[in-house]
Design a protein around this motif. Structure first.
Motif, PDB file in Angstrom:
ATOM      1  N   SER A  72       0.812  -0.879  -0.157  1.00  0.00           N
ATOM      2  CA  SER A  72       0.106  -0.147  -0.038  1.00  0.00           C
ATOM      3  C   SER A  72       1.499   1.299  -0.204  1.00  0.00           C
ATOM      4  O   SER A  72       1.775   0.743   0.786  1.00  0.00           O
ATOM      5  N   PRO A  73       0.455   2.421  -1.193  1.00  0.00           N
ATOM      6  CA  PRO A  73       1.205   3.839  -0.895  1.00  0.00           C
ATOM      7  C   PRO A  73       1.411   4.533   0.378  1.00  0.00           C
ATOM      8  O   PRO A  73       1.471   5.089   1.081  1.00  0.00           O
ATOM      9  N   TYR A  74       0.013   4.047   1.446  1.00  0.00           N
ATOM     10  CA  TYR A  74      -0.315   4.766   2.156  1.00  0.00           C
ATOM     11  C   TYR A  74      -0.052   3.835   3.481  1.00  0.00           C
ATOM     12  O   TYR A  74      -0.213   5.340   4.759  1.00  0.00           O
ATOM     13  N   ASP A  75       0.707   3.382   3.549  1.00  0.00           N
ATOM     14  CA  ASP A  75       1.279   2.431   4.781  1.00  0.00           C
ATOM     15  C   ASP A  75       2.386   1.591   4.800  1.00  0.00           C
ATOM     16  O   ASP A  75       2.483   0.119   3.851  1.00  0.00           O
ATOM     17  N   GLU A  76       3.294   2.467   5.104  1.00  0.00           N
ATOM     18  CA  GLU A  76       4.843   1.546   4.713  1.00  0.00           C
ATOM     19  C   GLU A  76       5.319  -0.065   5.002  1.00  0.00           C
ATOM     20  O   GLU A  76       5.731  -0.355   5.280  1.00  0.00           O
ATOM     21  N   ASP A  77       4.037   0.003   6.695  1.00  0.00           N
ATOM     22  CA  ASP A  77       4.491  -1.350   7.884  1.00  0.00           C
ATOM     23  C   ASP A  77       3.618  -2.557   6.810  1.00  0.00           C
ATOM     24  O   ASP A  77       3.673  -3.061   7.533  1.00  0.00           O
ATOM     25  N   ALA A  78       2.288  -2.678   6.257  1.00  0.00           N
ATOM     26  CA  ALA A  78       1.583  -3.615   6.241  1.00  0.00           C
ATOM     27  C   ALA A  78       2.437  -4.112   5.108  1.00  0.00           C
ATOM     28  O   ALA A  78       2.878  -4.037   4.394  1.00  0.00           O
ATOM     29  N   ARG A  79       2.502  -5.377   4.920  1.00  0.00           N
ATOM     30  CA  ARG A  79       2.227  -7.027   4.209  1.00  0.00           C
ATOM     31  C   ARG A  79       1.759  -7.361   3.910  1.00  0.00           C
ATOM     32  O   ARG A  79      -0.052  -7.674   4.672  1.00  0.00           O
ATOM     33  N   VAL A  80       1.868  -8.432   2.594  1.00  0.00           N
ATOM     34  CA  VAL A  80       0.227  -9.299   2.365  1.00  0.00           C
ATOM     35  C   VAL A  80       1.290 -10.091   3.465  1.00  0.00           C
ATOM     36  O   VAL A  80       1.888 -10.985   3.375  1.00  0.00           O
ATOM     37  N   GLY A  81      -0.093 -11.266   4.343  1.00  0.00           N
ATOM     38  CA  GLY A  81      -0.177 -12.282   4.744  1.00  0.00           C
ATOM     39  C   GLY A  81      -0.543 -13.742   4.373  1.00  0.00           C
ATOM     40  O   GLY A  81      -1.725 -13.120   3.510  1.00  0.00           O
ATOM     41  N   VAL A  82      -0.354 -14.636   3.990  1.00  0.00           N
ATOM     42  CA  VAL A  82      -1.167 -15.703   3.253  1.00  0.00           C
ATOM     43  C   VAL A  82      -1.107 -17.225   4.361  1.00  0.00           C
ATOM     44  O   VAL A  82      -0.020 -17.305   5.433  1.00  0.00           O
ATOM     45  N   LYS A  83      -2.334 -17.675   4.368  1.00  0.00           N
ATOM     46  CA  LYS A  83      -2.621 -18.688   6.304  1.00  0.00           C
ATOM     47  C   LYS A  83      -3.328 -19.520   5.459  1.00  0.00           C
ATOM     48  O   LYS A  83      -4.815 -19.483   4.977  1.00  0.00           O
ATOM     49  N   ARG A  84      -2.988 -20.802   4.667  1.00  0.00           N
ATOM     50  CA  ARG A  84      -3.733 -21.289   3.958  1.00  0.00           C
ATOM     51  C   ARG A  84      -4.296 -20.558   2.566  1.00  0.00           C
ATOM     52  O   ARG A  84      -3.974 -20.565   1.430  1.00  0.00           O
ATOM     53  N   THR A  86      -6.184 -17.781   2.831  1.00  0.00           N
ATOM     54  CA  THR A  86      -6.434 -16.899   3.172  1.00  0.00           C
ATOM     55  C   THR A  86      -5.508 -15.908   2.916  1.00  0.00           C
ATOM     56  O   THR A  86      -4.584 -16.366   3.384  1.00  0.00           O
ATOM     57  N   GLN A  87      -5.667 -14.814   1.926  1.00  0.00           N
ATOM     58  CA  GLN A  87      -4.764 -13.799   2.353  1.00  0.00           C
ATOM     59  C   GLN A  87      -5.134 -12.196   2.494  1.00  0.00           C
ATOM     60  O   GLN A  87      -6.415 -11.994   2.006  1.00  0.00           O
ATOM     61  N   TRP A  88      -4.262 -11.806   2.763  1.00  0.00           N
ATOM     62  CA  TRP A  88      -5.165 -10.126   3.305  1.00  0.00           C
ATOM     63  C   TRP A  88      -3.830  -9.517   3.112  1.00  0.00           C
ATOM     64  O   TRP A  88      -2.384 -10.226   3.490  1.00  0.00           O
ATOM     65  N   ASP A  89      -4.252  -7.997   3.446  1.00  0.00           N
ATOM     66  CA  ASP A  89      -2.480  -7.320   3.216  1.00  0.00           C
ATOM     67  C   ASP A  89      -3.075  -6.181   4.482  1.00  0.00           C
ATOM     68  O   ASP A  89      -4.023  -5.473   5.389  1.00  0.00           O
ATOM     69  N   GLY A  90      -1.464  -6.473   5.278  1.00  0.00           N
ATOM     70  CA  GLY A  90      -1.961  -4.877   6.630  1.00  0.00           C
ATOM     71  C   GLY A  90      -0.778  -6.555   8.084  1.00  0.00           C
ATOM     72  O   GLY A  90       0.088  -6.219   6.971  1.00  0.00           O
ATOM     73  N   PHE A  91      -1.077  -6.534   8.570  1.00  0.00           N
ATOM     74  CA  PHE A  91      -0.730  -7.210  10.444  1.00  0.00           C
ATOM     75  C   PHE A  91      -0.949  -8.685  10.087  1.00  0.00           C
ATOM     76  O   PHE A  91      -2.556  -9.318  10.539  1.00  0.00           O
ATOM     77  N   LYS A  92      -0.755  -8.537  11.505  1.00  0.00           N
ATOM     78  CA  LYS A  92      -1.156 -10.560  12.527  1.00  0.00           C
ATOM     79  C   LYS A  92      -1.224  -9.725  13.981  1.00  0.00           C
ATOM     80  O   LYS A  92      -0.195  -9.274  14.572  1.00  0.00           O
ATOM     81  N   VAL A  93      -2.779 -10.152  14.275  1.00  0.00           N
ATOM     82  CA  VAL A  93      -2.696 -10.280  16.186  1.00  0.00           C
ATOM     83  C   VAL A  93      -2.570 -11.469  16.581  1.00  0.00           C
ATOM     84  O   VAL A  93      -2.698 -12.614  16.478  1.00  0.00           O
ATOM     85  N   HIS A  94      -1.847 -11.675  18.006  1.00  0.00           N
ATOM     86  CA  HIS A  94      -1.909 -12.663  18.994  1.00  0.00           C
ATOM     87  C   HIS A  94      -2.202 -11.994  20.086  1.00  0.00           C
ATOM     88  O   HIS A  94      -1.699 -10.798  20.344  1.00  0.00           O
TER      89      HIS A  94
END
Length: 341
Positions: A72-84, A86-94
């Motif tokens: 994203s050009p608006y968030d330098e920290d966001a990355r793409v995640g993949v789990k099985r 499901t794919q998403w852009d952003g972060f992961k919370v534990h």
């Protein structure tokens, strides 16, 4: 698809001309320090290639790893995640929570991490945070994504915490095939640094090395003269050079891994681990009632703040329910399970 690629190439060429103009000698130097220009430059480098003046859209194989790729050009920290699937852009919370009987189940730790990557490295951070707040448990139940021999050993060594969770099964073809000979069929002599195969042959090489992941491993190799005439060689090795090779973790990690895999098949372990299922309800509550999958902010720090506020809201809701005597909701029974009952 051809039209899409053509449009992408044209867009890449337009952006490249703009960047060349910004970085030319005639352009004001301050233009290069504009944050939006730097973001544009980084995105164009990862998305396009300049091949002798011809700009081409990079293939997925040519792009940087997901841990470094901007999404994203608006968030330098966001990355793409993949789990099985499901794919998403952003972060992961534990999330970590208590699960004591007769007490409200409260969230005790929240960790916000980049979307890609494994979960193994999160637990030391979680444990340090729990130590600081005096909330470190004696027993920590986690799912398979957080379990590894290194994690179990480190938690016990550093914090005297017993990790409980399913270990991933072995992936070698000897482990999964019927009639094959897995590593567990061999006898390991750690003191003399040898392994004896089921046919009574003793290994000829034992070497301590470091694998690609930076972990210390032991490489064991049998002699070709012993493996070549072996009657069970097809069940033991498929190597072009007929001799069995085995890779082991160091002794402490290996024994922890084998013991954990043995324990998790017992009814006692399964009954003990059932308490971990409550975290699925916590995640569902955070997602469905508190919109945890949508961030109102940009960047890791602000997204983490939202996660903390969400966890606080969940805790207040649970404390209120506990004080009012509202019992915990039962685990949902699927329609299929209800029919099978």
């Amino acid at each position: 698809m051809a039209t899409k690629v053509e449009l992408a190439n044209q867009t890449g060429a337009d952006g490249m001309r703009l960047l060349l103009a910004v970085y030319s000698k005639e352009a004001p130097p301050w233009l290069r320090n504009v944050p939006a220009v730097e973001i544009l430059r980084r995105i164009w480098i990862q998305e396009f290639r300049d091949e002798e003046g011809r700009v081409r859209w990079r293939t997925s194989q040519e792009q940087p790893a997901s841990s470094a790729r901007l999404v994203s050009p608006y968030d330098e920290d966001a990355r793409v995640g993949v789990k099985r699937d499901t794919q998403w852009d952003g972060f992961k919370v534990h999330l970590a929570e208590t699960c004591d009987d007769g007490e409200p189940h409260l969230i005790t730790d929240v960790a916000t991490t980049p979307a890609p990557g494994s979960d193994y490295g999160v637990l030391p951070i979680v444990h340090e945070g729990l130590v600081e707040r005096g909330l470190l448990p004696a027993e920590h139940l986690v799912d398979a994504g957080y379990m590894s021999a290194d994690v179990v050993v480190a938690a016990k060594r550093d914090h005297n915490v017993e990790m409980v969770g399913p270990m991933m099964p072995g992936t070698s073809w000897q482990k999964s095939g019927e009639g094959t000979i897995p590593v567990s069929a061999f006898t390991i002599d750690w003191d003399n640094e040898t392994i004896t195969c089921p046919q009574g042959k003793i290994s000829k090489r034992w070497a301590h090395e470091v694998d690609k992941g930076g972990r210390e491993v032991i490489r064991v190799q049998f002699a070709r003269k012993d493996c070549t005439p072996c009657p069970v060689r097809p069940q033991c090795t498929r190597a072009s050079i007929p001799r069995r090779r085995i890779t082991l973790r160091v002794r402490e990690q290996y024994e922890v891994l084998q013991q954990a895999r043995t324990n998790q098949d017992s009814p006692e372990w399964k009954a003990r681990y059932q308490a971990c299922q409550g975290i699925e309800g916590t995640i569902a509550q955070a997602v469905n009632r508190f919109m945890a999958r949508r961030s109102r902010y940009r960047g890791t720090a602000k997204t983490h703040l939202q996660h903390l506020l969400t966890a606080a809201a969940i805790n207040l809701t649970r404390i209120d329910a506990w004080l009012m005597g509202v019992p915990l909701a039962p685990t949902r029974t699927s329609h299929f399970a209800a029919l099978a009952a």
